[in-house]
Structure formats: C-alpha cells, structure tokens
Design an enzyme around this catalytic site. Structure first.
Site, short mmCIF file in Angstrom:
data_model
loop_
_atom_site.label_atom_id
_atom_site.label_comp_id
_atom_site.label_asym_id
_atom_site.label_seq_id
_atom_site.Cartn_x
_atom_site.Cartn_y
_atom_site.Cartn_z
N HIS A 100 39.34 46.81 49.81
CA HIS A 100 39.10 45.87 48.71
C HIS A 100 38.49 44.56 49.19
O HIS A 100 38.61 44.19 50.36
CB HIS A 100 40.40 45.56 47.97
CG HIS A 100 41.41 44.80 48.80
ND1 HIS A 100 42.17 45.39 49.78
CD2 HIS A 100 41.76 43.48 48.80
CE1 HIS A 100 42.96 44.49 50.35
NE2 HIS A 100 42.73 43.31 49.78
N ASP A 102 38.95 40.54 48.04
CA ASP A 102 40.01 39.84 47.33
C ASP A 102 39.52 39.29 45.97
O ASP A 102 38.39 38.78 45.87
CB ASP A 102 40.54 38.67 48.18
CG ASP A 102 41.32 39.17 49.40
OD1 ASP A 102 41.95 40.25 49.31
OD2 ASP A 102 41.29 38.49 50.45
N HIS A 268 38.45 44.81 53.15
CA HIS A 268 39.46 44.99 54.18
C HIS A 268 40.55 45.94 53.72
O HIS A 268 40.67 46.25 52.53
CB HIS A 268 40.04 43.64 54.64
CG HIS A 268 40.54 42.80 53.51
ND1 HIS A 268 39.71 42.10 52.66
CD2 HIS A 268 41.81 42.55 53.09
CE1 HIS A 268 40.43 41.45 51.77
NE2 HIS A 268 41.70 41.70 51.99
N ARG A 283 48.76 33.17 54.74
CA ARG A 283 47.43 33.49 54.27
C ARG A 283 46.87 32.26 53.57
O ARG A 283 47.62 31.49 52.95
CB ARG A 283 47.63 34.61 53.27
CG ARG A 283 46.44 35.23 52.67
CD ARG A 283 46.96 36.31 51.72
NE ARG A 283 45.86 37.09 51.21
CZ ARG A 283 45.08 36.70 50.24
NH1 ARG A 283 45.27 35.54 49.65
NH2 ARG A 283 44.09 37.47 49.85
O1 LIG Z 1 48.17 42.26 55.41
C1 LIG Z 1 47.01 42.25 55.79
O2 LIG Z 1 46.66 42.53 56.93
C2 LIG Z 1 45.92 41.88 54.81
C3 LIG Z 1 46.42 41.86 53.40
C4 LIG Z 1 45.35 41.50 52.41
O3 LIG Z 1 44.73 42.33 51.81
C5 LIG Z 1 45.08 40.08 52.18
O4 LIG Z 1 45.74 39.21 52.76
O5 LIG Z 1 44.16 39.78 51.40
FE LIG Z 2 43.22 41.39 50.55
#
Ligand SMILES: O=C(O)CCC(=O)C(=O)O
Ligand SMILES: [Fe+2]
Length: 349
Positions: A100, A102, A268, A283
């Site tokens: 996906h 984001d 990702h 994040r």
């Molecule tokens: O947990 C992760 O490695 C990435 C998760 C994810 O899709 C994000 O943080 O946008």
């Molecule tokens: Fe993500």
C-alpha cells in the site's frame, strides 16, 4: 548523484539507499537536510543506522518535509502529537501486511513517512518497499497508455468494511499497551464520514517528474469508466505486477534504525512473520501532495502512437486489403516496443 554532506549507498539498482555520515540528533544544517531530501526523491526510501533519535531531533527531521500531521487513526507518544505509535502483538495480522501507499483515501496524501522500530521481535518484522515509478516504466507502452487515461476511486470506508476493521479496533482498544489511546471511537466515525476520492491511476511525481503507478491494494476500490469485473481484473493484475522482486528492497530493522519513504513514489509492506511477539515503532508523516498526472510530458507509450501518424494514407488507398493488414500489423507491433529503450540499447553497443 554526488552529495557533499552525506553518503548514500544504493541498496538495489531500483530502490533504496543507506545514508551514512550524519548524526540526526545533532544535525542543524539546512544543507544536510536538503541532501537527505534529494536522496529520498532519487531512491524512494532511505535508511539510517545507529541513530538513537530523541523526539526533538525526530521532529526536526520531519519538519523539513512540510507540515507534520496528526494521524486519523494512530495514537501518539505523550507530549508529542507528531510522533505516532504503532504496535502489534498476537497472531492476527495487522492491516499493514498488504502492499500500500499511505492514506490515498485523502485528497492530499502525505508526501513522506518516517519510521523507527523501537521494540523489535526476536527475529523477523522486516519492512519492504517497492518503487511504483519503476513498476510503471516496466509496463509495456500499450498498458501505460491505457492506465494514463484512467481514474481510480480510493475509499476508506470500503476497505474498513471489507476488512472488518471496526470490530477489530474495538478489541484492540481493550488490549494491552503503554500507549495513549486517542483513536478508536474516532476511527469508527471515520467509516461513516470519509468520502470516496478519485485520483489518476498514473501520476507525475511532484519533485522529479517521474510517472508513478498510483493504485494500491488497500485503498483503491475501483477503476472508473469500466465494468466492476473488468476493474477488479485490471487492478488485481497490477497488484501482482507491483510484487515483482525487481522493484523492491527489504529492510532488516536493528535497534536505532530509521527508514524514511517517499509516499508518492513507493508502496510498502510490513512483513508479519513474528507472531506471537511484540513489535512497536514510532512513526511520523509530513508534507502532502495532490495526485496529478501532468499532461504533455511524452511518455514512452505516447511515442509509438504518434508513429502511426507517419503512415501516408493517400498511398495506402491503392493498397490491397492484405497490404493494409500487413501495414497495420507492423504498426501494432511497433506500439509494443519501447523505442527509447531500443535507441539507448543501440547507443550502448
Ligand atoms: O510496521 C511497518 O513496518 C510499517 C507499517 C506501515 O504500513 C506504516 O507505518 O505506514
Ligand atoms: Fe503504511
């Protein structure tokens, strides 16, 4: 590209670079941040090792990429609403183990996402990225042209309903974790109140002009202007296509690693192979872009179509049906050839 303040070592020919020569906790120089930005647009995702990022330095890094956001559904660390928390434990997969981009359900998705995993499972829990510009460039010109004419609907409620997210959120809110839970009720409201948005299926990267395939397997609901069955078939074909390992890089997290991705150019996938262990991270998402396909820029697919105009139709009038058929077949075959690639291969010889 040569950098003066950082070193960038490509991790594959297509995507990803490891950045070294910087200490993010003590970086104040605009020039350093500018070079990190240039590396990001070039490589799609950049990684740092051994950066025990303090919240202030983390925020300073994010600020370079535009306005920092508070996320619709992630909670945040205490005192710093810009730093979102993600965590997972248990055997049920998180929603991030699908390819996906984001938040494409927004009119303006975020441009950059940054992640540091703070709690590593004993092994596993890697993250993978793929370059959706490379994936577009590797399609044949006929397919590129078709996709360039399409729009797609991106839809949060549709995805939440099909994945049964509202029920799972309710369960997760009551589960353990040291985080500040601010979401959940709000998320359920989002299901009712987030309208569908349409984006072009191919967009132009705002900073480097590269064409990017812009449909993803979480948020894209359908291609417009065609039967839903056909839309499903084309989208599923593209979701398979983006899984080609040639477009990807896989990152193994260590304590104090940081990953930063260009959310416009990449997709990702968080590999979920660590159950039943705990994995958590901080994040940050910043900047935004309006997904747009700039018309006029010559695409590899546009060129063979223009070729057809070279046929002198007055001379063809005297041709037999078989001759016309042969001319048509030759031009159709040429439409399947990337003439730019042929020309540059010839030059290399
Ligand atoms: O947990 C992760 O490695 C990435 C998760 C994810 O899709 C994000 O943080 O946008
Ligand atoms: Fe993500």
């Amino acid at each position: 590209m040569n950098f003066r303040h950082i070193e960038a070592s490509p991790m594959t020919p297509t995507i990803g670079a490891m950045i070294s020569g910087v200490d993010l906790n003590n970086t104040r120089s605009e020039d350093v941040y500018e070079e990190i930005k240039q590396a990001l647009w070039q490589y799609g995702v950049v990684f740092f090792r051994k950066q025990a990022l303090k919240p202030e330095a983390y925020i300073r890094l994010g600020q370079n990429f535009g306005e920092m956001e508070q996320h619709e559904f992630f909670p945040h660390i205490e005192g710093h609403p810009q730093i979102q928390l993600i965590s997972h434990q248990g055997t049920e997969a998180p929603e991030t183990d699908r390819w996906h981009t984001d938040v494409t359900f927004r009119k303006k998705p975020n441009m950059v996402s940054i992640l540091r995993i703070t709690d590593l499972p004993p092994s596993g829990g890697d993250t993978m990225w793929m370059h959706a510009g490379a994936a577009f460039e590797a399609l044949n010109p006929g397919m590129q042209q078709m996709l360039e004419g399409l729009q797609a609907d991106h839809d949060l409620p549709w995805h939440f309903r099909r994945a049964n997210i509202h029920e799972r959120l309710a369960q997760r809110a009551s589960a353990k974790s040291g985080m500040v839970v601010t979401a959940n009720a709000q998320e359920c409201k989002m299901i009712e109140s987030t309208p569908t948005v349409s984006h072009p299926a191919v967009i132009t990267h705002p900073y480097n002009g590269r064409k990017i395939l812009f449909v993803n397997s979480i948020w894209t609901k359908r291609l417009l202007g065609m039967h839903m069955d056909l839309s499903d078939a084309v989208l599923n074909m593209l979701y398979e296509w983006v899984k080609k390992p040639e477009f990807m890089v896989r990152f193994r997290w260590e304590k104090d690693s940081v990953a930063m991705w260009d959310n416009c150019a990449t997709q990702h996938y968080a590999v979920f192979d660590y159950a039943p262990h705990y994995r958590a991270g901080q994040r940050m998402t910043c900047g935004s872009f309006v997904p747009t396909l700039k018309q006029g820029a010559a695409s590899p697919g546009a060129q063979p179509a223009a070729l057809r105009q070279l046929i002198d139709t007055t001379r063809l009038q005297a041709a037999s049906p078989q001759e016309r058929q042969a001319v048509d077949a030759i031009f159709s075959a040429l439409e399947g050839v990337d003439l730019n690639a042929v020309a540059s291969a010839a030059q290399r010889r």
